[in-house]
Scaffold this motif. Structure first.
Motif, short mmCIF file in Angstrom:
data_model
loop_
_atom_site.label_atom_id
_atom_site.label_comp_id
_atom_site.label_asym_id
_atom_site.label_seq_id
_atom_site.Cartn_x
_atom_site.Cartn_y
_atom_site.Cartn_z
N GLU A 219 11.24 3.37 -8.06
CA GLU A 219 10.49 2.14 -8.24
C GLU A 219 9.25 2.38 -9.10
O GLU A 219 8.87 1.53 -9.91
CB GLU A 219 10.08 1.58 -6.88
CG GLU A 219 9.43 0.20 -6.92
CD GLU A 219 10.41 -0.87 -7.43
OE1 GLU A 219 9.94 -1.82 -8.08
OE2 GLU A 219 11.63 -0.73 -7.19
N LYS B 290 -3.71 3.96 -5.24
CA LYS B 290 -3.88 3.37 -3.94
C LYS B 290 -2.97 4.06 -2.91
O LYS B 290 -2.02 4.74 -3.25
CB LYS B 290 -3.55 1.88 -3.98
CG LYS B 290 -4.51 1.07 -4.85
CD LYS B 290 -4.14 -0.39 -4.83
CE LYS B 290 -5.10 -1.22 -5.69
NZ LYS B 290 -4.76 -2.66 -5.65
N LYS C 213 4.48 7.71 3.69
CA LYS C 213 4.65 6.27 3.61
C LYS C 213 3.27 5.65 3.46
O LYS C 213 2.36 5.98 4.21
CB LYS C 213 5.31 5.74 4.88
CG LYS C 213 6.79 5.99 4.98
CD LYS C 213 7.35 5.33 6.25
CE LYS C 213 8.84 5.59 6.38
NZ LYS C 213 9.38 4.94 7.60
N LYS D 236 1.01 1.93 1.57
CA LYS D 236 1.07 0.64 0.89
C LYS D 236 0.29 0.74 -0.41
O LYS D 236 -0.91 1.00 -0.41
CB LYS D 236 0.51 -0.46 1.78
CG LYS D 236 0.62 -1.85 1.18
CD LYS D 236 0.11 -2.90 2.15
CE LYS D 236 0.24 -4.29 1.56
NZ LYS D 236 -0.25 -5.34 2.48
N SER E 56 0.08 -0.80 -4.78
CA SER E 56 -0.08 -2.07 -5.50
C SER E 56 1.20 -2.89 -5.50
O SER E 56 1.16 -4.10 -5.64
CB SER E 56 -0.52 -1.79 -6.94
OG SER E 56 0.43 -0.96 -7.60
N LEU E 57 2.37 -2.22 -5.33
CA LEU E 57 3.65 -2.92 -5.32
C LEU E 57 4.13 -3.24 -3.91
O LEU E 57 5.14 -3.90 -3.75
CB LEU E 57 4.72 -2.08 -6.04
CG LEU E 57 4.46 -1.78 -7.51
CD1 LEU E 57 5.57 -0.92 -8.08
CD2 LEU E 57 4.34 -3.09 -8.31
N GLY E 58 3.41 -2.76 -2.91
CA GLY E 58 3.81 -3.00 -1.53
C GLY E 58 4.12 -1.68 -0.82
O GLY E 58 3.96 -0.59 -1.38
N PRO E 59 4.52 -1.74 0.46
CA PRO E 59 4.85 -0.52 1.21
C PRO E 59 5.97 0.26 0.52
O PRO E 59 6.96 -0.33 0.07
CB PRO E 59 5.29 -1.05 2.57
CG PRO E 59 4.70 -2.42 2.67
CD PRO E 59 4.68 -2.96 1.27
N SER E 60 5.80 1.59 0.47
CA SER E 60 6.79 2.41 -0.23
C SER E 60 6.89 3.77 0.44
O SER E 60 6.02 4.21 1.17
CB SER E 60 6.40 2.56 -1.70
OG SER E 60 5.13 3.18 -1.82
N LEU F 65 10.35 1.48 -2.91
CA LEU F 65 9.83 0.45 -2.04
C LEU F 65 10.62 0.40 -0.73
O LEU F 65 11.85 0.51 -0.72
CB LEU F 65 9.88 -0.92 -2.73
CG LEU F 65 8.93 -1.12 -3.91
CD1 LEU F 65 9.12 -2.50 -4.52
CD2 LEU F 65 7.48 -0.93 -3.48
N GLU G 253 11.11 -2.13 1.05
CA GLU G 253 11.97 -3.32 1.00
C GLU G 253 13.31 -3.01 0.34
O GLU G 253 14.37 -3.44 0.79
CB GLU G 253 11.23 -4.43 0.23
CG GLU G 253 12.02 -5.73 0.16
CD GLU G 253 11.27 -6.80 -0.64
OE1 GLU G 253 11.84 -7.90 -0.80
OE2 GLU G 253 10.14 -6.53 -1.07
N ASP G 254 13.26 -2.23 -0.78
CA ASP G 254 14.51 -1.87 -1.46
C ASP G 254 15.37 -0.94 -0.60
O ASP G 254 16.61 -1.04 -0.58
CB ASP G 254 14.19 -1.19 -2.79
CG ASP G 254 13.55 -2.15 -3.78
OD1 ASP G 254 13.69 -3.38 -3.57
OD2 ASP G 254 12.91 -1.67 -4.73
#
Length: 439
Positions: free
Chosen positions: A54, A79, A96, A98, A100-104, A127, A129-130
């Motif tokens: 990602e 971040k 793990k 969070k 700028s693109l979200g939790p990853s 990510l 989510e992915d």
């Protein structure tokens, strides 16, 4: 379990990519230029597209970005707050956080210069989510595969159950168990010996009467029939498929009557079932039936004769010839007492008694004089002399104390007047012998 495995694989993949990028000379040398982002940004983007990550963020020791996902963020701080272990301790790890693109899920690797000093770090991330979407897709595939596997299993189970029911003739397990118990009870209840063999001649079943008749102890299952039972007819039936009925065989000094029936499975011979019993028992049964039949015939003849005599007496009494009636009664009583005394007191063999009583009745019925010599005497016939097997002139002569020729003339006379039946029997070595049988 599967989701955890997928996350672990993604984390290891992110860490391996970050390690590979951190060791690239181009990346290390770019830190010495005036504008590191100019070299690092396009290279990091190319690697990201090739690996499917990602983001691949490369920053200096202060956490300033040289290759952010968004070019507008070049020069800004990274971040997540999870860089200290790489920048301070020089560790390679998975974390793990969070961004700028979200939790990853991230793989962190420090960048060292030629002197071994930490000059920056590489952060490769996927990510959450992915990853969750990938887990969901994988689960859907597993569910679909499981569904089709279940359908195939159900179809296979139905076909297997149908095939099993065909082999068991549609019987349920409890019905098969019941039939097995009934079969064992019947096999051990019958008096005849019964055994079964397969197509290779191995015994599959033998009941207790068969073991008793053949003098066998213990289990004989899966043993060759040869040596335990005369197998000539069994193998002949296996070969031809033609039943053998009432065959006489000699086995260990005893004669047995054998019936052999083939077993078929779809027109293929799979074995043979044989039933057998000692011939002696059959002979005893035949002799008993013959004696009963002979007694019945004798009683009929005597009844007919005495009926005629009663008619004569009735006629004499009606005519007033009382003296003749008394003389007739006295004569009949004297003759009967003499004959019965000889037959029942001096002739000990019941079969011969039955024959003599029958002949007396028939002779009286035909108005013939049949006299038994008062000195006649006969003990029980020896076991080897049976009426159903017939008697030779020599055997009769030995028993009555006469020569063989005299006995033969007497027997031939009985044959000529249809009181006996003559036949020729071949001995063991082929010498014919004339035998006489009572009628």
């Amino acid at each position: 379990m599967e989701s955890k495995q997928i996350q672990e694989n993604k984390g290891r993949m992110a860490l391996e990519i970050s390690k590979t990028v951190s060791f690239m000379p181009t990346i290390i040398n770019a830190f010495q230029t005036a504008d590191p982002s100019k070299t690092i940004q396009p290279l990091a983007e190319k690697i990201r597209k090739e690996t499917g990550a990602e983001f691949i963020v490369i920053g200096n020791k202060d956490g300033t970005r040289y290759s952010p996902p968004n070019k507008a963020e070049v020069g800004k701080k990274m971040k997540g707050g999870d860089n200290e272990r790489a920048l301070i301790n020089g560790e390679y790890y998975i974390s793990k956080a969070k961004g700028s693109l979200g939790p990853s899920l991230r793989g962190k690797s420090p960048i060292f210069n030629k002197r071994g000093e930490i000059i920056g770090l590489v952060s490769v991330g996927f990510l959450i989510e992915d990853i969750q979407q990938q887990i969901m897709n994988h689960l859907i595939k597993l569910l679909i595969a499981s569904f089709f596997a279940l359908i195939l299993s159900i179809i296979g189970s139905i076909l297997l159950a149908r095939n099993i029911r065909k082999d068991t003739m549609g019987l349920e397990p409890y019905e098969i168990a019941g039939l097995y118990k009934e079969k064992n009870a019947v096999l051990h209840a019958v008096k005849e010996g019964i055994l079964a063999i397969d197509q290779d001649g191995f015994i599959t079943m033998m009941n207790q009467p068969a073991k008793k008749l053949l003098h066998i102890q213990g289990s004989v299952r899966h043993r060759k029939v040869d040596g335990l039972f005369p197998s000539n007819y069994l193998y002949e039936v296996l070969k031809t498929g033609i039943p053998q009925i009432d065959k006489e065989m000699i086995w260990k000094d005893q004669t047995v009557i054998v019936n052999c029936t083939p077993l078929f499975d779809q027109d293929k011979i799979t074995g043979v079932v044989a039933s057998f019993r000692d011939k002696t028992e059959i002979e005893q049964m035949v002799n008993t039936i013959s004696e009963v039949k002979r007694y019945s015939e004798d009683l009929r003849a005597q009844t007919h004769e005495f009926t005629n005599k009663l008619y004569v007496l009735s006629g004499l009494l009606q005519l007033g010839e009382y003296d003749q009636a008394v003389n007739m009664i006295q004569s009949e009583t004297t003759d009967l007492q003499l004959q019965n005394s000889v037959v029942f007191n001096q002739i000990r063999d019941t079969k011969v008694q039955a024959i003599l009583i029958g002949k007396l009745g028939k002779a009286s019925e035909k108005k013939l004089k049949f006299t038994i010599v008062p000195e006649s005497y006969l003990e029980m016939l020896p076991p080897h002399m049976t009426l159903s097997d017939g008697l030779s002139a020599e055997e009769v002569g030995n028993e009555i104390g006469a020569s063989r020729s005299t006995a033969r003339r007497y027997l031939e006379y009985l044959s000529s007047v249809h009181e006996a039946k003559a036949g020729v029997v071949y001995g063991i070595v082929g010498r014919p012998e004339r035998k006489y049988y009572p009628i």
